[in-house]
Design a protein around this motif. Structure first.
Motif, PDB file in Angstrom:
ATOM      1  N   ILE A 119       0.852  -1.197   0.000  1.00 37.15           N
ATOM      2  CA  ILE A 119       0.000   0.000   0.000  1.00 37.15           C
ATOM      3  C   ILE A 119       0.882   1.240   0.000  1.00 37.15           C
ATOM      4  O   ILE A 119       1.812   1.356   0.798  1.00 37.15           O
ATOM      5  CB  ILE A 119      -0.887   0.055   1.264  1.00 37.15           C
ATOM      6  N   ARG A 120       0.592   2.184  -0.893  1.00 35.75           N
ATOM      7  CA  ARG A 120       1.280   3.485  -0.886  1.00 35.75           C
ATOM      8  C   ARG A 120       0.197   4.558  -0.839  1.00 35.75           C
ATOM      9  O   ARG A 120      -0.713   4.565  -1.693  1.00 35.75           O
ATOM     10  CB  ARG A 120       2.117   3.622  -2.157  1.00 35.75           C
ATOM     11  N   ALA A 121       0.265   5.429   0.166  1.00 32.51           N
ATOM     12  CA  ALA A 121      -0.725   6.516   0.294  1.00 32.51           C
ATOM     13  C   ALA A 121       0.029   7.779   0.680  1.00 32.51           C
ATOM     14  O   ALA A 121       0.574   7.864   1.778  1.00 32.51           O
ATOM     15  CB  ALA A 121      -1.774   6.168   1.348  1.00 32.51           C
ATOM     16  N   VAL A 122       0.085   8.737  -0.231  1.00 32.54           N
ATOM     17  CA  VAL A 122       0.912   9.927   0.011  1.00 32.54           C
ATOM     18  C   VAL A 122       0.141  11.222  -0.183  1.00 32.54           C
ATOM     19  O   VAL A 122      -0.825  11.284  -0.933  1.00 32.54           O
ATOM     20  CB  VAL A 122       2.153   9.949  -0.923  1.00 32.54           C
ATOM     21  N   ASN A 123       0.635  12.248   0.486  1.00 30.70           N
ATOM     22  CA  ASN A 123       0.123  13.597   0.272  1.00 30.70           C
ATOM     23  C   ASN A 123       1.231  14.471  -0.272  1.00 30.70           C
ATOM     24  O   ASN A 123       2.391  14.337   0.114  1.00 30.70           O
ATOM     25  CB  ASN A 123      -0.394  14.183   1.587  1.00 30.70           C
ATOM     26  N   THR A 124       0.860  15.368  -1.154  1.00 32.09           N
ATOM     27  CA  THR A 124       1.848  16.249  -1.759  1.00 32.09           C
ATOM     28  C   THR A 124       1.123  17.428  -2.382  1.00 32.09           C
ATOM     29  O   THR A 124      -0.092  17.368  -2.616  1.00 32.09           O
ATOM     30  CB  THR A 124       2.655  15.506  -2.844  1.00 32.09           C
ATOM     31  N   LYS A 125       1.886  18.488  -2.691  1.00 32.03           N
ATOM     32  CA  LYS A 125       1.288  19.610  -3.432  1.00 32.03           C
ATOM     33  C   LYS A 125       1.669  19.528  -4.895  1.00 32.03           C
ATOM     34  O   LYS A 125       0.879  19.773  -5.774  1.00 32.03           O
ATOM     35  CB  LYS A 125       1.780  20.936  -2.833  1.00 32.03           C
ATOM     36  N   ASP A 126       2.919  19.158  -5.147  1.00 26.72           N
ATOM     37  CA  ASP A 126       3.423  19.241  -6.519  1.00 26.72           C
ATOM     38  C   ASP A 126       4.090  17.950  -6.995  1.00 26.72           C
ATOM     39  O   ASP A 126       4.707  17.929  -8.053  1.00 26.72           O
ATOM     40  CB  ASP A 126       4.418  20.396  -6.621  1.00 26.72           C
ATOM     41  N   ALA A 127       3.985  16.900  -6.210  1.00 30.20           N
ATOM     42  CA  ALA A 127       4.571  15.590  -6.533  1.00 30.20           C
ATOM     43  C   ALA A 127       6.106  15.580  -6.490  1.00 30.20           C
ATOM     44  O   ALA A 127       6.735  14.561  -6.752  1.00 30.20           O
ATOM     45  CB  ALA A 127       4.078  15.043  -7.872  1.00 30.20           C
ATOM     46  N   MET A 128       6.709  16.731  -6.138  1.00 27.34           N
ATOM     47  CA  MET A 128       8.179  16.772  -6.037  1.00 27.34           C
ATOM     48  C   MET A 128       8.630  16.185  -4.698  1.00 27.34           C
ATOM     49  O   MET A 128       9.670  15.547  -4.594  1.00 27.34           O
ATOM     50  CB  MET A 128       8.704  18.213  -6.148  1.00 27.34           C
ATOM     51  N   THR A 129       7.847  16.483  -3.663  1.00 25.20           N
ATOM     52  CA  THR A 129       8.081  15.855  -2.360  1.00 25.20           C
ATOM     53  C   THR A 129       6.743  15.293  -1.903  1.00 25.20           C
ATOM     54  O   THR A 129       5.695  15.747  -2.369  1.00 25.20           O
ATOM     55  CB  THR A 129       8.569  16.881  -1.303  1.00 25.20           C
ATOM     56  N   ALA A 130       6.790  14.323  -1.023  1.00 23.65           N
ATOM     57  CA  ALA A 130       5.519  13.743  -0.563  1.00 23.65           C
ATOM     58  C   ALA A 130       5.666  13.247   0.867  1.00 23.65           C
ATOM     59  O   ALA A 130       6.744  12.790   1.273  1.00 23.65           O
ATOM     60  CB  ALA A 130       5.101  12.598  -1.478  1.00 23.65           C
ATOM     61  N   THR A 131       4.567  13.362   1.629  1.00 27.95           N
ATOM     62  CA  THR A 131       4.559  12.865   3.003  1.00 27.95           C
ATOM     63  C   THR A 131       3.597  11.678   3.088  1.00 27.95           C
ATOM     64  O   THR A 131       2.764  11.483   2.204  1.00 27.95           O
ATOM     65  CB  THR A 131       4.089  13.962   3.974  1.00 27.95           C
ATOM     66  N   ILE A 132       3.723  10.947   4.173  1.00 28.15           N
ATOM     67  CA  ILE A 132       2.909   9.746   4.326  1.00 28.15           C
ATOM     68  C   ILE A 132       1.637  10.058   5.091  1.00 28.15           C
ATOM     69  O   ILE A 132       1.688  10.671   6.161  1.00 28.15           O
ATOM     70  CB  ILE A 132       3.717   8.669   5.083  1.00 28.15           C
TER      71      ILE A 132
END
Ligand code: XMP
Length: 326
Positions: free
Chosen positions: A273-286
């Motif tokens: 499972i991968r579930a991420v948050n990001t604004k611009d897809a350059m960095t992402a948090t879990i």
């Protein structure tokens, strides 16, 4: 051709009223550009191409020819939704091509990620070009180019925007949303009456599940991935995480581990499972997923999906992990 630079004076489209004004303006422009000629569009079912399709259907109706290529790497139900919404509800001129076998045959035994991408992108162009050649009197090609694609210019979805068509296929471009940002495309899509789930769909790479069925793709593992991914999406919808998480999906690697099912040894693949948050897809948090939700997802996937015997959770932010596993 109209300018590729967004004027300073252009108001951000945030309301249905602003969206409707944009739609009226674009309908007039499209009609003026296209006249009585035909327009071709590669309709993936993604937000941008769907909004362009709906806009063009409103402007020129059956003069638009939509081609939906199912490369066999779509998520569960996606091609069906394209057929339902565009073919049935909007009564569009839609050509549906199930090219699953062509893609999967070419991808057989190919494990290297970049080679897989090149095969998928190249074959997409081949299938689309073959269809385009069969049609007569098409002068224009519509594309779901949006402003970030222009700003980034080399855009990750280059292959999906059929950038590399063969030279004998020369079209004039119709790009009605090219000055819009993604949030504006969504507001316009809703104003055009497209389903909420389509307009707010999470990002999905052009090569589709091909980048999540790791290593050399096999039909049985691809099927397991698609089913497990559908369960994850269903459960995220039920618990409300779908609205909070930017991108969530399953990846399935090409190795098995030992397990037990019905008191017998059961070798299966893990579903990650991968579930991420990001604004611009350059960095992402879990995004944190409550344990009860994780247990339910694990129960459902391991019981309902043939071939999966473990569920794992990827807790790696970007960097260092990319969003996709490839
Ligand atoms: P990565 O894996 O590089 O992904 O962290 C960043 C974002 O880009 C999406 N992605 C793609 N989108 N065509 C697309 O339209 C592609 O080929 C493609 N590859 C990756 C990825 O899903 C993530 O949102």
């Amino acid at each position: 051709m109209s300018s590729n630079v967004r004027p300073e004076s252009m108001v951000r489209i945030t309301t249905p009223e602003l969206a409707n004004a944009f739609i009226e303006e674009q309908i007039a422009e499209i009609k003026a550009q296209v006249g009585d000629k035909k327009v071709l569009l590669a309709l993936s079912g993604g937000v941008d191409s769907s909004v362009v399709a709906a806009l063009l259907i409103k402007a020129i109706g059956k003069q638009l020819v939509c081609v939906h290529v199912n490369h066999g790497l779509m998520r569960k139900g996606e091609s069906e939704q394209v057929i339902d919404v565009f073919g049935k509800e909007l009564d569009a001129n839609l050509i549906y091509i199930d090219a699953t076998d062509r893609f999967l045959d070419l991808l057989k035994d190919v494990a290297e990620p970049e080679t897989k991408r090149k095969i998928i992108g190249g074959e997409f162009i081949n299938v689309f070009a073959e269809e385009a050649r069969k049609l007569e009197g098409v002068t224009f090609l519509a594309q779901g180019t949006i402003y970030p694609d222009i700003l980034e210019s080399k855009g990750v979805k280059a292959h999906h925007n059929v950038g590399g068509l063969p030279e004998d296929l020369e079209f004039e471009l119709v790009e009605p949303v090219k000055l819009l940002f993604k949030d504006e495309v969504r507001v316009v899509g809703e104003a055009l009456g497209l389903p909420h789930a389509m307009v707010y769909r999470q990002p999905f790479p052009g090569p589709g599940l091909g980048v999540r069925c790791l290593g050399a793709i096999t039909r049985d593992r691809l099927h397991a991935l698609r089913e497990a991914d559908a369960i994850l999406r269903e459960e995220f919808d039920i618990c409300g995480l779908a609205e909070k998480v930017w991108q969530y999906f399953i990846a399935v690697p090409d190795f098995k581990s030992v397990g037990v099912r019905n008191d017998e040894r059961y070798e299966g693949w893990p579903a990650i499972i991968r579930a991420v948050n990001t604004k611009d897809a350059m960095t992402a948090t879990i995004e944190e997923i409550p344990y009860n939700v994780l247990h339910k997802i694990t129960d459902r996937i391991t019981n309902e999906v043939e071939g999966i015997n473990r569920v794992l959770l990827d807790l790696t932010p970007k960097p260092i992990g990319t969003i996709e596993w490839e």
